[in-house]
Motif scaffolding. Structure first.
Motif, mmCIF file in Angstrom:
data_model
loop_
_atom_site.group_PDB
_atom_site.id
_atom_site.type_symbol
_atom_site.label_atom_id
_atom_site.label_comp_id
_atom_site.label_asym_id
_atom_site.label_seq_id
_atom_site.Cartn_x
_atom_site.Cartn_y
_atom_site.Cartn_z
ATOM 1 N N ILE A 56 16.674 39.408 -15.752
ATOM 2 C CA ILE A 56 15.639 40.178 -16.032
ATOM 3 C C ILE A 56 15.151 39.974 -17.534
ATOM 4 C CG2 ILE A 56 14.459 42.422 -16.133
ATOM 5 C CD1 ILE A 56 16.083 43.248 -13.613
ATOM 6 N N ASP A 57 16.254 40.095 -18.346
ATOM 7 C CA ASP A 57 16.098 40.303 -19.768
ATOM 8 C C ASP A 57 15.793 38.472 -20.198
ATOM 9 O OD1 ASP A 57 16.579 42.735 -20.104
ATOM 10 O OD2 ASP A 57 18.717 42.237 -20.569
ATOM 11 N N ALA A 58 15.833 37.432 -19.318
ATOM 12 C CA ALA A 58 15.808 36.161 -19.480
ATOM 13 C C ALA A 58 14.387 35.947 -19.414
ATOM 14 C CB ALA A 58 16.733 35.143 -18.987
ATOM 15 N N THR A 59 13.708 36.769 -18.655
ATOM 16 C CA THR A 59 12.220 36.464 -18.332
ATOM 17 C C THR A 59 11.416 36.772 -19.394
ATOM 18 O OG1 THR A 59 12.804 37.328 -16.108
ATOM 19 C CG2 THR A 59 10.312 37.366 -16.563
ATOM 20 N N PRO A 60 10.480 35.682 -19.490
ATOM 21 C CA PRO A 60 9.324 36.280 -20.687
ATOM 22 C C PRO A 60 8.912 37.570 -20.728
ATOM 23 C CG PRO A 60 8.674 33.840 -19.474
ATOM 24 C CD PRO A 60 9.973 34.649 -18.790
ATOM 25 N N GLY A 61 8.708 37.988 -21.835
ATOM 26 C CA GLY A 61 8.153 39.594 -21.928
ATOM 27 C C GLY A 61 7.152 39.819 -21.275
ATOM 28 N N PRO A 62 5.886 39.312 -21.130
ATOM 29 C CA PRO A 62 4.838 40.094 -20.319
ATOM 30 C C PRO A 62 5.148 39.766 -19.018
ATOM 31 C CG PRO A 62 4.230 38.223 -22.278
ATOM 32 C CD PRO A 62 5.531 38.070 -22.094
ATOM 33 N N MET A 63 5.976 39.213 -18.413
ATOM 34 C CA MET A 63 6.115 39.181 -16.931
ATOM 35 C C MET A 63 7.435 39.955 -16.464
ATOM 36 S SD MET A 63 5.344 35.076 -16.259
ATOM 37 C CE MET A 63 3.959 34.419 -16.705
ATOM 38 N N ARG A 64 8.030 40.510 -17.386
ATOM 39 C CA ARG A 64 9.564 40.971 -17.233
ATOM 40 C C ARG A 64 9.246 42.312 -16.560
ATOM 41 N NH1 ARG A 64 12.076 41.474 -22.627
ATOM 42 N NH2 ARG A 64 11.962 39.437 -22.607
ATOM 43 N N VAL A 65 8.350 43.203 -17.006
ATOM 44 C CA VAL A 65 8.092 44.565 -16.176
ATOM 45 C C VAL A 65 8.153 44.289 -14.583
ATOM 46 C CG1 VAL A 65 6.841 46.543 -15.748
ATOM 47 C CG2 VAL A 65 7.257 45.470 -18.257
ATOM 48 N N ALA A 66 7.173 43.212 -14.079
ATOM 49 C CA ALA A 66 7.053 43.116 -12.724
ATOM 50 C C ALA A 66 8.357 42.576 -12.132
ATOM 51 C CB ALA A 66 6.157 42.136 -12.362
ATOM 52 N N VAL A 67 9.151 41.733 -12.870
ATOM 53 C CA VAL A 67 10.332 41.363 -12.283
ATOM 54 C C VAL A 67 11.579 42.566 -12.085
ATOM 55 C CG1 VAL A 67 12.544 39.571 -12.612
ATOM 56 C CG2 VAL A 67 9.981 39.057 -13.099
ATOM 57 N N ALA A 68 11.536 43.164 -13.148
ATOM 58 C CA ALA A 68 12.494 44.677 -13.049
ATOM 59 C C ALA A 68 11.952 45.396 -11.939
ATOM 60 C CB ALA A 68 12.340 45.292 -14.598
ATOM 61 N N ALA A 69 10.704 45.794 -11.727
ATOM 62 C CA ALA A 69 10.375 46.414 -10.512
ATOM 63 C C ALA A 69 10.637 45.637 -9.239
ATOM 64 C CB ALA A 69 8.864 46.769 -10.767
ATOM 65 N N PHE A 70 10.549 44.500 -9.244
ATOM 66 C CA PHE A 70 10.941 43.834 -7.844
ATOM 67 C C PHE A 70 12.540 43.982 -7.761
ATOM 68 C CE2 PHE A 70 12.180 39.410 -5.894
ATOM 69 C CZ PHE A 70 11.729 39.832 -4.768
ATOM 70 N N ALA A 71 13.117 43.777 -8.870
ATOM 71 C CA ALA A 71 14.775 44.009 -8.680
ATOM 72 C C ALA A 71 15.125 45.479 -8.136
ATOM 73 C CB ALA A 71 15.482 43.742 -9.920
ATOM 74 N N GLU A 72 14.286 46.663 -8.680
ATOM 75 C CA GLU A 72 14.622 47.743 -8.174
ATOM 76 C C GLU A 72 14.215 47.986 -6.534
ATOM 77 O OE1 GLU A 72 15.917 50.343 -9.410
ATOM 78 O OE2 GLU A 72 16.518 49.164 -11.307
ATOM 79 N N SER A 73 12.997 47.259 -6.211
ATOM 80 C CA SER A 73 12.416 47.361 -4.888
ATOM 81 C C SER A 73 13.711 46.538 -3.971
ATOM 82 C CB SER A 73 11.327 46.616 -4.814
ATOM 83 O OG SER A 73 10.824 46.606 -3.485
ATOM 84 N N MET A 74 14.305 45.575 -4.393
ATOM 85 C CA MET A 74 15.377 45.046 -3.482
ATOM 86 C C MET A 74 16.523 45.816 -3.428
ATOM 87 S SD MET A 74 15.315 40.828 -4.232
ATOM 88 C CE MET A 74 15.459 40.851 -5.868
ATOM 89 N N LEU A 75 16.956 46.655 -4.444
ATOM 90 C CA LEU A 75 18.127 47.393 -4.424
ATOM 91 C C LEU A 75 17.718 48.777 -3.422
ATOM 92 C CD1 LEU A 75 19.137 47.524 -7.960
ATOM 93 C CD2 LEU A 75 20.262 46.200 -6.198
ATOM 94 N N HIS A 76 16.317 49.125 -3.612
ATOM 95 C CA HIS A 76 15.952 50.119 -2.687
ATOM 96 C C HIS A 76 16.086 49.728 -1.379
ATOM 97 C CE1 HIS A 76 13.805 53.645 -1.415
ATOM 98 N NE2 HIS A 76 13.004 53.189 -0.833
ATOM 99 N N ASN A 77 15.361 48.720 -0.962
ATOM 100 C CA ASN A 77 15.466 48.021 0.263
ATOM 101 C C ASN A 77 17.007 47.816 0.878
ATOM 102 O OD1 ASN A 77 12.789 47.926 0.354
ATOM 103 N ND2 ASN A 77 12.597 45.937 -0.079
#
Length: 335
Positions: A128-149
């Motif tokens: 997540i930290d390696a993702t470019p800054g403007p796109m990082r928030v969506a990737v972090a939310a996607f990771a949380e969604s996968m953990l929730h699922n």
């Protein structure tokens, strides 16, 4: 056990070097530790035997010395508490913590640690930290969604995603973000279109199916969260042409080979046979390997190839080489 050294160990009649390798040394160290404790835990003796059976005396004694510092502090010596305090910060929790975890869980004295979960969380955060800054928030939310699922799948008794699957998905999304920023000049998920996805998938065509599956999951998630208005992967297919996609010869090279195999007497019959079958009838390497003499019908001038439903009529140019090869193999077999 004595090596003849004049300087002897005072209590055991051995030199220091022999005593360092003596198998009883961990047990002596464990008895010394038990005598120094006001209330030695009941599992201490069994744990010393556990270490002595799996490690050399020197390593086992070093682990017992580290354990002594934990048992002599002001904290309680309950197995779960000792296990948690023995863990080192960082990627590895240490050899003593691993040994204590294996021993306690084997004897039902404590629950396993969450070391694997911590390491997996660190790997996810690294991506997540390696993702470019403007796109990082969506990737972090996607990771949380996968953990929730995954938690929902565990409660439902279905097949949850493994840590490796989640990390692979985050890697693909991270790589797409870097591709968009470096090669397409885009730093917003809402600007992604089908051509961007196709260009990204074209970089590694052998992984197209897996990458497209993950990107479809990400953009469906992003569309539900109003990060993007349109899913750019909608309607895209992971199917590829299953025909031959390797390197081929030019027309001039094919003509030169055809003349060699059909008219040059210096060409070996086997070479001419295999070459003409490949260039005229599209015979695969597997069909050539399975070809037998009795598959060639000289009277009908046909040949049975692999699992093809009907015999293949031979081209007039290839008949002489086929007959020469069949006659040569037959004469060699008779001889």
């Amino acid at each position: 056990m004595s090596c003849g050294e004049l300087r002897r160990h005072a209590a055991h009649g051995m030199c220091g070097r022999c005593w360092q390798r003596h198998p009883d040394r961990p047990f002596v160290r464990g008895e010394t530790l038990a005598a120094a404790l006001t209330e030695p835990p009941g599992w201490l003796g069994d744990f010393v035997a556990y270490l002595a059976a799996r490690h050399c005396p020197a390593r086992a004694c070093r682990m017992i010395a580290t354990l002594a510092r934990l048992l002599e502090d002001e904290h309680p010596n309950h197995p779960q508490s000792v296990l948690e305090r023995s863990r080192r910060p960082g990627r590895s929790m240490g050899s003593l913590a691993r040994a204590l975890e294996a021993f306690f869980t084997e004897h039902g004295l404590a629950m396993a640690t969450d070391q694997d979960q911590r390491l997996a969380a660190g790997r996810r955060q690294k991506r997540i930290d390696a993702t470019p800054g403007p796109m990082r928030v969506a990737v972090a939310a996607f990771a949380e969604s996968m953990l929730h699922n995954r938690d929902r799948a565990r409660r439902a008794g279905t097949r949850p995603r493994s840590d490796r699957t989640i990390e692979s998905a985050l890697t693909i999304v991270r790589d797409l973000a870097h591709f968009l920023e470096a090669q397409r000049g885009k730093q917003d998920w809402a600007l992604v279109d089908v051509t961007d996805i196709e260009a990204f998938l074209a970089e590694l065509p052998n992984t197209r199916a897996r990458r497209l599956t993950v990107l479809g999951q990400f953009f469906r998630f992003a569309r539900n969260r109003r990060v993007v208005l349109v899913d750019p992967t909608h309607g895209m297919s992971a199917k590829r042409h299953r025909g031959f996609r390797g390197r081929t010869l030019t027309i001039t090279q094919q003509r030169d080979l055809f003349r060699r195999w059909s008219a040059d007497p210096a060409a070996h019959p086997h070479e001419a046979l295999f070459g003409l079958l490949a260039i005229l009838h599209g015979v695969s390497s597997r069909e050539l390997r399975l070809l037998q003499v009795d598959h060639i019908d000289t009277s009908d001038r046909s040949i049975r190839l692999g699992t093809r439903p009907h015999p293949v009529p031979l081209d007039p140019v290839g008949v002489p080489s086929v007959l020469r090869t069949a006659d040569q193999i037959g004469s060699d077999w008779k001889g």
